[in-house]
Design a protein around this motif. Structure first.
Motif, PDB file in Angstrom:
ATOM      1  N   SER A  93      -6.967  20.871   4.184  1.00  0.00           N
ATOM      2  CA  SER A  93      -7.333  19.854   5.177  1.00  0.00           C
ATOM      3  C   SER A  93      -7.500  18.477   4.541  1.00  0.00           C
ATOM      4  O   SER A  93      -7.206  17.458   5.167  1.00  0.00           O
ATOM      5  N   LEU A  94      -7.956  18.431   3.283  1.00  0.00           N
ATOM      6  CA  LEU A  94      -8.104  17.142   2.599  1.00  0.00           C
ATOM      7  C   LEU A  94      -6.725  16.533   2.325  1.00  0.00           C
ATOM      8  O   LEU A  94      -6.533  15.320   2.473  1.00  0.00           O
ATOM      9  N   ARG A  95      -5.767  17.359   1.947  1.00  0.00           N
ATOM     10  CA  ARG A  95      -4.410  16.857   1.715  1.00  0.00           C
ATOM     11  C   ARG A  95      -3.807  16.316   3.013  1.00  0.00           C
ATOM     12  O   ARG A  95      -3.133  15.274   3.012  1.00  0.00           O
ATOM     13  N   LEU A  96      -4.070  17.002   4.130  1.00  0.00           N
ATOM     14  CA  LEU A  96      -3.565  16.525   5.419  1.00  0.00           C
ATOM     15  C   LEU A  96      -4.220  15.204   5.808  1.00  0.00           C
ATOM     16  O   LEU A  96      -3.569  14.317   6.375  1.00  0.00           O
ATOM     17  N   LEU A  97      -5.516  15.058   5.500  1.00  0.00           N
ATOM     18  CA  LEU A  97      -6.196  13.780   5.755  1.00  0.00           C
ATOM     19  C   LEU A  97      -5.547  12.674   4.927  1.00  0.00           C
ATOM     20  O   LEU A  97      -5.304  11.567   5.430  1.00  0.00           O
ATOM     21  N   ARG A  98      -5.284  12.956   3.663  1.00  0.00           N
ATOM     22  CA  ARG A  98      -4.659  11.934   2.804  1.00  0.00           C
ATOM     23  C   ARG A  98      -3.275  11.550   3.323  1.00  0.00           C
ATOM     24  O   ARG A  98      -2.884  10.378   3.261  1.00  0.00           O
TER      25      ARG A  98
ATOM     26  N   ALA B 247      -2.444  11.581   6.463  1.00  0.00           N
ATOM     27  CA  ALA B 247      -2.723  10.740   7.631  1.00  0.00           C
ATOM     28  C   ALA B 247      -3.048   9.317   7.199  1.00  0.00           C
ATOM     29  O   ALA B 247      -2.552   8.342   7.788  1.00  0.00           O
ATOM     30  N   VAL B 248      -3.865   9.182   6.163  1.00  0.00           N
ATOM     31  CA  VAL B 248      -4.245   7.858   5.661  1.00  0.00           C
ATOM     32  C   VAL B 248      -3.008   7.090   5.182  1.00  0.00           C
ATOM     33  O   VAL B 248      -2.850   5.898   5.464  1.00  0.00           O
ATOM     34  N   ARG B 249      -2.112   7.772   4.468  1.00  0.00           N
ATOM     35  CA  ARG B 249      -0.884   7.109   4.002  1.00  0.00           C
ATOM     36  C   ARG B 249      -0.029   6.652   5.188  1.00  0.00           C
ATOM     37  O   ARG B 249       0.540   5.548   5.174  1.00  0.00           O
ATOM     38  N   ALA B 250       0.048   7.489   6.220  1.00  0.00           N
ATOM     39  CA  ALA B 250       0.834   7.121   7.406  1.00  0.00           C
ATOM     40  C   ALA B 250       0.212   5.920   8.108  1.00  0.00           C
ATOM     41  O   ALA B 250       0.924   4.978   8.504  1.00  0.00           O
ATOM     42  N   TRP B 251      -1.109   5.933   8.274  1.00  0.00           N
ATOM     43  CA  TRP B 251      -1.777   4.794   8.925  1.00  0.00           C
ATOM     44  C   TRP B 251      -1.616   3.518   8.107  1.00  0.00           C
ATOM     45  O   TRP B 251      -1.435   2.440   8.663  1.00  0.00           O
ATOM     46  N   ALA B 252      -1.666   3.648   6.790  1.00  0.00           N
ATOM     47  CA  ALA B 252      -1.558   2.472   5.917  1.00  0.00           C
ATOM     48  C   ALA B 252      -0.189   1.816   6.012  1.00  0.00           C
ATOM     49  O   ALA B 252      -0.044   0.615   5.757  1.00  0.00           O
ATOM     50  N   SER B 253       0.822   2.596   6.410  1.00  0.00           N
ATOM     51  CA  SER B 253       2.173   2.044   6.491  1.00  0.00           C
ATOM     52  C   SER B 253       2.547   1.579   7.897  1.00  0.00           C
ATOM     53  O   SER B 253       3.679   1.137   8.128  1.00  0.00           O
ATOM     54  N   GLU B 254       1.614   1.695   8.840  1.00  0.00           N
ATOM     55  CA  GLU B 254       1.900   1.257  10.217  1.00  0.00           C
ATOM     56  C   GLU B 254       2.195  -0.246  10.241  1.00  0.00           C
ATOM     57  O   GLU B 254       1.539  -1.041   9.568  1.00  0.00           O
ATOM     58  N   ASN B 255       3.166  -0.627  11.049  1.00  0.00           N
ATOM     59  CA  ASN B 255       3.485  -2.043  11.209  1.00  0.00           C
ATOM     60  C   ASN B 255       3.807  -2.319  12.672  1.00  0.00           C
ATOM     61  O   ASN B 255       4.769  -1.757  13.193  1.00  0.00           O
ATOM     62  N   PRO B 256       3.001  -3.146  13.377  1.00  0.00           N
ATOM     63  CA  PRO B 256       1.840  -3.872  12.845  1.00  0.00           C
ATOM     64  C   PRO B 256       0.718  -2.909  12.442  1.00  0.00           C
ATOM     65  O   PRO B 256       0.679  -1.771  12.906  1.00  0.00           O
TER      66      PRO B 256
ATOM     67  N   LEU C 259     -14.699  10.759   2.388  1.00  0.00           N
ATOM     68  CA  LEU C 259     -14.945   9.320   2.545  1.00  0.00           C
ATOM     69  C   LEU C 259     -14.063   8.497   1.614  1.00  0.00           C
ATOM     70  O   LEU C 259     -13.624   7.396   1.969  1.00  0.00           O
ATOM     71  N   GLU C 260     -13.799   9.019   0.433  1.00  0.00           N
ATOM     72  CA  GLU C 260     -12.893   8.313  -0.494  1.00  0.00           C
ATOM     73  C   GLU C 260     -11.489   8.218   0.089  1.00  0.00           C
ATOM     74  O   GLU C 260     -10.827   7.180  -0.017  1.00  0.00           O
ATOM     75  N   ALA C 261     -11.025   9.308   0.708  1.00  0.00           N
ATOM     76  CA  ALA C 261      -9.690   9.289   1.329  1.00  0.00           C
ATOM     77  C   ALA C 261      -9.624   8.244   2.435  1.00  0.00           C
ATOM     78  O   ALA C 261      -8.698   7.421   2.490  1.00  0.00           O
ATOM     79  N   LEU C 262     -10.619   8.254   3.321  1.00  0.00           N
ATOM     80  CA  LEU C 262     -10.648   7.284   4.420  1.00  0.00           C
ATOM     81  C   LEU C 262     -10.873   5.866   3.906  1.00  0.00           C
ATOM     82  O   LEU C 262     -10.406   4.892   4.499  1.00  0.00           O
ATOM     83  N   GLY C 263     -11.585   5.742   2.782  1.00  0.00           N
ATOM     84  CA  GLY C 263     -11.897   4.432   2.211  1.00  0.00           C
ATOM     85  C   GLY C 263     -10.696   3.701   1.651  1.00  0.00           C
ATOM     86  O   GLY C 263     -10.781   2.510   1.327  1.00  0.00           O
ATOM     87  N   ARG C 264      -9.562   4.375   1.543  1.00  0.00           N
ATOM     88  CA  ARG C 264      -8.347   3.709   1.076  1.00  0.00           C
ATOM     89  C   ARG C 264      -7.740   2.810   2.156  1.00  0.00           C
ATOM     90  O   ARG C 264      -6.837   2.024   1.876  1.00  0.00           O
ATOM     91  N   LEU C 265      -8.233   2.963   3.377  1.00  0.00           N
ATOM     92  CA  LEU C 265      -7.771   2.098   4.466  1.00  0.00           C
ATOM     93  C   LEU C 265      -8.620   0.825   4.507  1.00  0.00           C
ATOM     94  O   LEU C 265      -9.852   0.902   4.394  1.00  0.00           O
TER      95      LEU C 265
END
Length: 311
Positions: free
Chosen positions: A30-35, A37-46, A76-82
């Protein structure tokens, strides 16, 4: 635009099963899936403007293993990358791991420190904010009434236990067997009257200012967007507040790992997100919601389907 995710329930443990023993839970993945998700959100444009984490970020298994703090830190570290705010709902699994008093001092406390954005009762974690013009987010505290995470000697614990025992005569208070109202189990909770009164005032303000309101909390509040067991104790009272106003367009929840959806009789969309914890490693369960003047569009990943929700 904003990200949505529910029921990550991370634990650094081998796969297991739900309490019934029939559904697989992928604790470590589940942590890998969260990470992902974070990578996908970080690449959203806009770029996205914020993320809603709908509760149960870590699993109750951590409490038994003495690993709650470490597990939470990794989430929290995973989410904190956003570089955007994350709004957190508290679920039953947070409260299996931490007392409410402790959660206030973790990164899972997203209620603003000033105090003016939430109910007068500082123990209630509900709050509201306006992330964009004419858009308001309301975060509800679905465990405001609950026996979880509270000192057994406290008045709120005693009040919650009285209500639970009144509705649930079973020896096991987590069992809905034979109940007319099967949501009255200990792994659920409810909304105090003080929180409901505050919620009513927030929605009154939004009505007057012609805002659209998105509501989030861990527990579903509409029976057509959930099974009957996973609803908030007094879901009908929360629905009554929403239906007495025009401004609410969507209610987002987690808790029911299969997810659910309905458009209710007042035109409010109720979306219950599928849980990451029961998502196989080769899939995922998160989404991005794009908000327009007249609709919200959910772009889902993995188990979560795309959806258009018109206002």
């Amino acid at each position: 635009a904003f990200g949505v995710i529910a029921d990550i329930q991370f634990a650094d443990a081998e796969d297991g099963h739900d309490f019934g023993g029939s559904r697989r839970r992928y604790y470590r993945h589940s942590l890998r899936l969260l990470r992902e998700a974070v990578r996908a959100w970080a690449s959203e444009n806009p770029p996205i403007d914020f993320v809603l984490q709908l509760g149960d970020s870590i699993d109750g298994l951590n409490a038994r293993r003495g690993e709650a703090e470490g597990a939470l830190q990794q989430v929290l570290e995973a989410l904190g990358r956003l570089p955007v705010p994350v709004h957190h709902a508290w679920g039953n699994h947070e409260l299996y791991n931490f007392s409410r008093a402790r959660l206030v001092h973790t990164g899972l406390c997203s209620r603003p420190a000033g105090g003016s954005d939430g109910p007068p009762d500082r123990e209630c974690q509900a709050y509201h904010c306006s992330p964009a013009a004419r858009l308001r987010l309301v975060v509800l505290d679905a465990y405001d009434l609950s026996t979880l995470g509270r000192d057994p000697g406290s008045p709120r614990y005693q009040e919650s236990l009285r209500l639970l025992r009144e509705k649930n005569p079973n020896d096991d208070l987590n069992s809905p067997a034979g109940l007319k109202e099967p949501q009255f189990v200990a792994f659920n909770g409810g909304f105090s009257q003080a929180q409901l009164d505050w919620f009513d005032e927030v929605l009154k303000f939004s009505d007057e200012n012609q805002e659209k309101v998105v509501v989030m909390g861990h527990l579903p509040i509409h029976p057509d967007a959930s099974d009957r067991v996973c609803l908030a104790w007094n879901y009908d009272a929360a629905l009554s507040v929403i239906h007495s106003h025009r401004c609410v367009v969507c209610v987002l929840a987690g808790h029911l790992h299969d997810g659910g959806y309905c458009l209710d009789s007042h035109g409010v969309h109720h979306l219950t997100l599928e849980g990451v914890i029961e998502t196989p490693p080769e899939s995922n369960a998160f989404g991005t919601i794009y908000v327009y003047e007249d609709k919200m569009i959910l772009k889902g990943r993995g188990r979560i389907a795309d959806r258009v929700m018109h206002f």
